[in-house]
Motif scaffolding. Structure first.
Motif, PDB file in Angstrom:
ATOM      1  N   VAL A 102      36.800  19.953  58.721  1.00  0.00           N
ATOM      2  CA  VAL A 102      36.834  19.240  60.005  1.00  0.00           C
ATOM      3  C   VAL A 102      35.776  19.741  60.978  1.00  0.00           C
ATOM      4  O   VAL A 102      35.308  18.990  61.832  1.00  0.00           O
ATOM      5  CB  VAL A 102      38.224  19.293  60.694  1.00  0.00           C
ATOM      6  CG1 VAL A 102      39.154  18.319  60.047  1.00  0.00           C
ATOM      7  CG2 VAL A 102      38.791  20.672  60.722  1.00  0.00           C
ATOM      8  N   ARG A 110      38.744  11.734  59.648  1.00  0.00           N
ATOM      9  CA  ARG A 110      38.745  13.042  60.301  1.00  0.00           C
ATOM     10  C   ARG A 110      39.616  13.041  61.549  1.00  0.00           C
ATOM     11  O   ARG A 110      40.458  13.933  61.743  1.00  0.00           O
ATOM     12  CB  ARG A 110      37.314  13.430  60.649  1.00  0.00           C
ATOM     13  CG  ARG A 110      37.190  14.752  61.367  1.00  0.00           C
ATOM     14  CD  ARG A 110      35.735  15.107  61.612  1.00  0.00           C
ATOM     15  NE  ARG A 110      35.621  16.288  62.431  1.00  0.00           N
ATOM     16  CZ  ARG A 110      35.676  16.274  63.764  1.00  0.00           C
ATOM     17  NH1 ARG A 110      35.841  15.131  64.396  1.00  0.00           N
ATOM     18  NH2 ARG A 110      35.575  17.393  64.446  1.00  0.00           N
ATOM     19  N   THR A 111      39.416  12.018  62.397  1.00  0.00           N
ATOM     20  CA  THR A 111      40.195  11.950  63.630  1.00  0.00           C
ATOM     21  C   THR A 111      41.686  11.821  63.325  1.00  0.00           C
ATOM     22  O   THR A 111      42.509  12.508  63.945  1.00  0.00           O
ATOM     23  CB  THR A 111      39.733  10.757  64.483  1.00  0.00           C
ATOM     24  OG1 THR A 111      38.316  10.806  64.570  1.00  0.00           O
ATOM     25  CG2 THR A 111      40.317  10.811  65.865  1.00  0.00           C
ATOM     26  N   LEU A 114      43.072  15.157  62.399  1.00  0.00           N
ATOM     27  CA  LEU A 114      43.261  16.067  63.537  1.00  0.00           C
ATOM     28  C   LEU A 114      44.473  15.654  64.366  1.00  0.00           C
ATOM     29  O   LEU A 114      45.242  16.505  64.822  1.00  0.00           O
ATOM     30  CB  LEU A 114      41.996  16.089  64.398  1.00  0.00           C
ATOM     31  CG  LEU A 114      40.834  16.871  63.788  1.00  0.00           C
ATOM     32  CD1 LEU A 114      39.575  16.697  64.620  1.00  0.00           C
ATOM     33  CD2 LEU A 114      41.191  18.348  63.692  1.00  0.00           C
ATOM     34  N   LEU A 117      47.522  16.703  62.643  1.00  0.00           N
ATOM     35  CA  LEU A 117      47.739  18.139  62.857  1.00  0.00           C
ATOM     36  C   LEU A 117      48.469  18.401  64.172  1.00  0.00           C
ATOM     37  O   LEU A 117      49.404  19.193  64.239  1.00  0.00           O
ATOM     38  CB  LEU A 117      46.400  18.879  62.911  1.00  0.00           C
ATOM     39  CG  LEU A 117      45.752  19.314  61.613  1.00  0.00           C
ATOM     40  CD1 LEU A 117      44.560  20.210  61.926  1.00  0.00           C
ATOM     41  CD2 LEU A 117      46.737  20.065  60.738  1.00  0.00           C
ATOM     42  N   TRP A 162      44.064  24.384  62.941  1.00  0.00           N
ATOM     43  CA  TRP A 162      43.685  24.006  64.305  1.00  0.00           C
ATOM     44  C   TRP A 162      42.947  25.159  64.997  1.00  0.00           C
ATOM     45  O   TRP A 162      41.958  24.968  65.690  1.00  0.00           O
ATOM     46  CB  TRP A 162      44.957  23.620  65.067  1.00  0.00           C
ATOM     47  CG  TRP A 162      44.696  23.008  66.397  1.00  0.00           C
ATOM     48  CD1 TRP A 162      44.779  23.615  67.604  1.00  0.00           C
ATOM     49  CD2 TRP A 162      44.297  21.664  66.650  1.00  0.00           C
ATOM     50  NE1 TRP A 162      44.446  22.734  68.593  1.00  0.00           N
ATOM     51  CE2 TRP A 162      44.152  21.525  68.039  1.00  0.00           C
ATOM     52  CE3 TRP A 162      44.041  20.554  65.833  1.00  0.00           C
ATOM     53  CZ2 TRP A 162      43.767  20.337  68.645  1.00  0.00           C
ATOM     54  CZ3 TRP A 162      43.661  19.369  66.432  1.00  0.00           C
ATOM     55  CH2 TRP A 162      43.527  19.268  67.818  1.00  0.00           C
ATOM     56  N   ARG A 165      39.403  26.107  63.162  1.00  0.00           N
ATOM     57  CA  ARG A 165      38.308  25.140  63.235  1.00  0.00           C
ATOM     58  C   ARG A 165      37.384  25.454  64.405  1.00  0.00           C
ATOM     59  O   ARG A 165      36.175  25.242  64.310  1.00  0.00           O
ATOM     60  CB  ARG A 165      38.925  23.734  63.275  1.00  0.00           C
ATOM     61  CG  ARG A 165      38.713  22.902  64.466  1.00  0.00           C
ATOM     62  CD  ARG A 165      39.800  21.858  64.629  1.00  0.00           C
ATOM     63  NE  ARG A 165      40.395  22.012  65.941  1.00  0.00           N
ATOM     64  CZ  ARG A 165      39.944  21.362  67.019  1.00  0.00           C
ATOM     65  NH1 ARG A 165      38.970  20.507  66.913  1.00  0.00           N
ATOM     66  NH2 ARG A 165      40.479  21.575  68.188  1.00  0.00           N
TER      67      ARG A 165
ATOM     68  N   GLU B 336      40.277  17.203  73.734  1.00  0.00           N
ATOM     69  CA  GLU B 336      39.622  17.729  72.551  1.00  0.00           C
ATOM     70  C   GLU B 336      38.633  16.693  72.054  1.00  0.00           C
ATOM     71  O   GLU B 336      38.884  15.503  72.108  1.00  0.00           O
ATOM     72  CB  GLU B 336      40.661  18.011  71.457  1.00  0.00           C
ATOM     73  CG  GLU B 336      41.586  19.138  71.793  1.00  0.00           C
ATOM     74  CD  GLU B 336      40.916  20.491  71.643  1.00  0.00           C
ATOM     75  OE1 GLU B 336      39.889  20.566  70.964  1.00  0.00           O
ATOM     76  OE2 GLU B 336      41.442  21.452  72.228  1.00  0.00           O
ATOM     77  N   LEU B 338      37.790  14.949  69.461  1.00  0.00           N
ATOM     78  CA  LEU B 338      38.296  14.651  68.124  1.00  0.00           C
ATOM     79  C   LEU B 338      37.404  13.672  67.374  1.00  0.00           C
ATOM     80  O   LEU B 338      37.417  13.620  66.164  1.00  0.00           O
ATOM     81  CB  LEU B 338      39.712  14.074  68.204  1.00  0.00           C
ATOM     82  CG  LEU B 338      40.791  15.017  68.707  1.00  0.00           C
ATOM     83  CD1 LEU B 338      42.142  14.350  68.631  1.00  0.00           C
ATOM     84  CD2 LEU B 338      40.812  16.289  67.882  1.00  0.00           C
TER      85      LEU B 338
END
Lengths: 283, 339
Positions: A102, A110-111, A114, A117, A162, A165, B336, B338
């Motif tokens: 990531v 990817r988003t 996250l 997570l 988290w 990264r 964030e 992201l």
């Protein structure tokens, strides 16, 4: 009042407040440690005995040699250590791989990964106790330390990824690119360039996982049946079960369980905090 | 400072520009037979498997189980669970213990989160004004409270509040009788059994959890404060701003992301406190003092096991947590980087 006098008074007030905060934080820990070295007549009294004047190793000795529930305390220590170290080894490897993915790559999904997570960290892990208990039984890992390790890896991994990264992202990409240009493979680059630079972050996440696994009461309580498989927090409950609470032994055991963790925390205190805040959420 | 350096890059820290990497991904990476596009997915496989298998799938199972009756035979794997529809939930609504657990959970979390944040922020601000040596001294002290395992936290505070030999009853007896009577309506605290009554158990639990969690807030706030440029405060002072105004206009807005994270973390932690309560109550004994976590645990694992009801309680707890934290999660997703 002159400005200088006021400044001095201000400083005294601030330092007094600091000392009070220090005492509030440390006193309960001190009380635990000092109780474990007090003779019984100094423990079971309505007086305040600030420190053990009859200093004794009786409780620590009893815990170390007699143990509890028919096993030596070392059995529980070893179990706790196996679970915590197993969680760290497996969890850190998985977390490093995912964190690299990531932090280093832009890819489809990817988003969503996250955000997943973030969301799984909102699930109260204790709420998953029932299904995880049944699954572990079905997998034949009930009453097996491996089952506990598997569970702890699951509970600590989202936070580990988290947190890690941000550490991976902080390593300049140009260093890896330079290695590629020099003809290193992706794996060599990862191993020789990225890994050493991320090592401090890896230490911080590892210690977080270690402590989470070391501290767990509820999963170990439910998943381990035979007393030889108990971890320290579960074993400690046995002292309360017996007739008349042996506070000296309880405090000695609590001290044995706590001191390694405090030592770890103080070692990596700064990194833990920055990692926790940057990592944003803990499961 | 290590604290602030990792705080700072939140959001903007990911410097790997997507465009720049593009040209390296034309050629196949040497030494691995993988097409570069597949690499992130391969790296993610173990993590995704763990999250799916140990968190998301059990989550779905938990919801399903909350509509089932799970007998001992099911637990042993010799029978199938029986569907009971909403029965687990309707039974809960009729159960007084459910309502007292719900109330205990929410009131405890609200009080504890508020106290932790207030005390933690105050101590963080204090640390920022102390000399370097003094603040290091205090930080080491408060970190040792934070590091104590939850089980040991419960044990320590149970001992401090022990009816016979607890230091708290001794200290309360030290108060002048008049003052003690005025404050608490009683002068003699000898033998006061704090852990028998649900109400006073929660007083002890709140103290325990605030004691163990304010250090993290304090140290995080300190890290945030150290990251604020001193010039801003200089300017405020030149303008003659009051300390309260300085806090409202400079400190609070700049620390808002830190506070958001700390609030959400505290909510998550305090809603599901289990180990400390378990130790203070000596196991799932005093039903009036249950919170939702302990109630779910007791239903599922105390004989006779009622795992369906336990799962229903866990679902309720999860929904409350998701609702309470949804707002902050959105904030965090925005903050964030992201995408």
């Amino acid at each position: 009042m002159t400005p200088l006098a006021r400044k001095r008074l201000n400083k005294i007030a601030l330092n007094t407040a600091g000392v009070l905060v220090f005492l509030f934080a440390v006193f309960p820990v001190y009380w635990m440690v000092s109780t474990s070295f007090k003779a019984n007549d100094q423990i079971f009294t309505t007086d305040f005995i600030p420190f053990p004047t009859h200093f004794t190793f009786e409780h620590v000795g009893k815990v170390l040699t007699d143990g509890v529930a028919g096993n030596s305390i070392w059995v529980y220590m070893r179990n706790s250590a196996i679970v915590a170290l197993g969680t760290v080894l497996i969890g850190s490897a998985f977390a490093l791989l995912a964190a690299t993915a990531v932090a280093r790559f832009r890819f489809k999904g990817r988003t969503s990964f996250l955000i997943t997570l973030l969301i799984v960290q909102m699930i109260p892990t204790e709420a998953l106790l029932i299904p995880l208990f049944l699954n572990v039984r079905r997998m034949g890992l009930y009453d097996n330390l491996l089952g506990l390790i598997v569970i702890q890896v699951g509970l600590t991994l989202p936070f580990g990824i988290w947190m890690l990264r941000t550490f991976v992202a902080a390593v300049p990409k140009s260093l890896e690119e330079a290695a590629w240009i020099d003809g290193a493979s992706r794996f060599t680059t990862f191993w020789k360039v990225l890994f050493p630079l991320v090592a401090p972050g890896l230490v911080a996440t590892s210690i977080f996982s270690f402590i989470t696994a070391w501290n767990d009461l509820i999963f170990a309580l439910v998943l381990m049946k035979d007393t030889t498989g108990y971890t320290m927090p579960v074993a400690l409950q046995f002292f309360f079960g017996q007739r008349g609470t042996d506070w000296g032994a309880i405090m000695a055991t609590s001290t044995l369980m706590t001191l390694p963790v405090i030592a770890f925390f103080l070692l990596v205190q700064r990194r833990m905090v920055s990692g926790l805040v940057a990592g944003a959420v803990k499961g | 400072m290590a604290n602030t350096s990792t705080l700072a890059p939140r959001g903007g820290g990911n410097t790997s520009a997507p465009g720049r990497r593009r040209h390296t991904s034309h050629k196949r990476a040497r030494g691995s037979g993988l097409p570069p596009r597949a690499i992130p997915y391969v790296l993610l496989i173990p993590g995704i498997l763990v999250i799916l298998g140990l968190l998301l799938y059990p989550m779905i199972q938990m919801v399903i189980m909350s509509f089932q009756s799970i007998s001992l035979r099911v637990i042993r794997g010799v029978a199938e669970p029986e569907w009971v529809g909403l029965e687990n939930y309707t039974k809960l609504l009729d159960n007084d213990i459910f309502w007292s657990s719900l109330r205990n959970t929410i009131v405890f979390a609200a009080v504890t989160v508020a106290l932790t944040l207030i005390l933690g922020t105050a101590v963080g601000a204090l640390l920022n004004r102390l000399s370097k040596r003094m603040s290091t001294f205090v930080i080491i002290g408060i970190m040792s409270a934070w590091a104590v395992p939850p089980v040991a936290q419960g044990t320590i505070w149970r001992w401090l509040f022990d009816a016979e030999a607890g230091i708290i009853n001794w200290a309360l007896n030290l108060l002048p009788d008049g003052l003690s009577t005025l404050l608490f309506g009683r002068a003699d605290w000898t033998g006061q059994p704090w852990l028998n009554d649900a109400w006073s158990v929660y007083v002890v639990l709140i103290l325990t959890v605030v004691w163990a969690s304010f250090p993290f807030v304090a140290v995080s706030v300190l890290a945030g404060l150290r990251g604020i440029p001193a010039e801003l405060y200089e300017a405020a002072r030149v303008d003659g701003a009051t300390p309260w105004r300085t806090f409202r206009k400079i400190t609070f807005p700049l620390l808002k992301p830190v506070f958001a994270v700390l609030t959400i973390l505290s909510i998550i932690w305090d809603f599901k406190v289990l180990s400390q309560l378990y130790v203070l109550l000596n196991g799932p004994t005093n039903r009036e003092a249950f919170n939702l976590s302990l109630f779910s645990f007791a239903e599922a694992f105390k004989a006779p096991p009622k795992m369906g009801t336990g799962a229903a309680i866990a679902v309720v707890l999860t929904i409350i947590l998701l609702i309470v934290t949804a707002f902050y999660t959105r904030q965090m997703v925005k903050q964030e980087d992201l995408t």
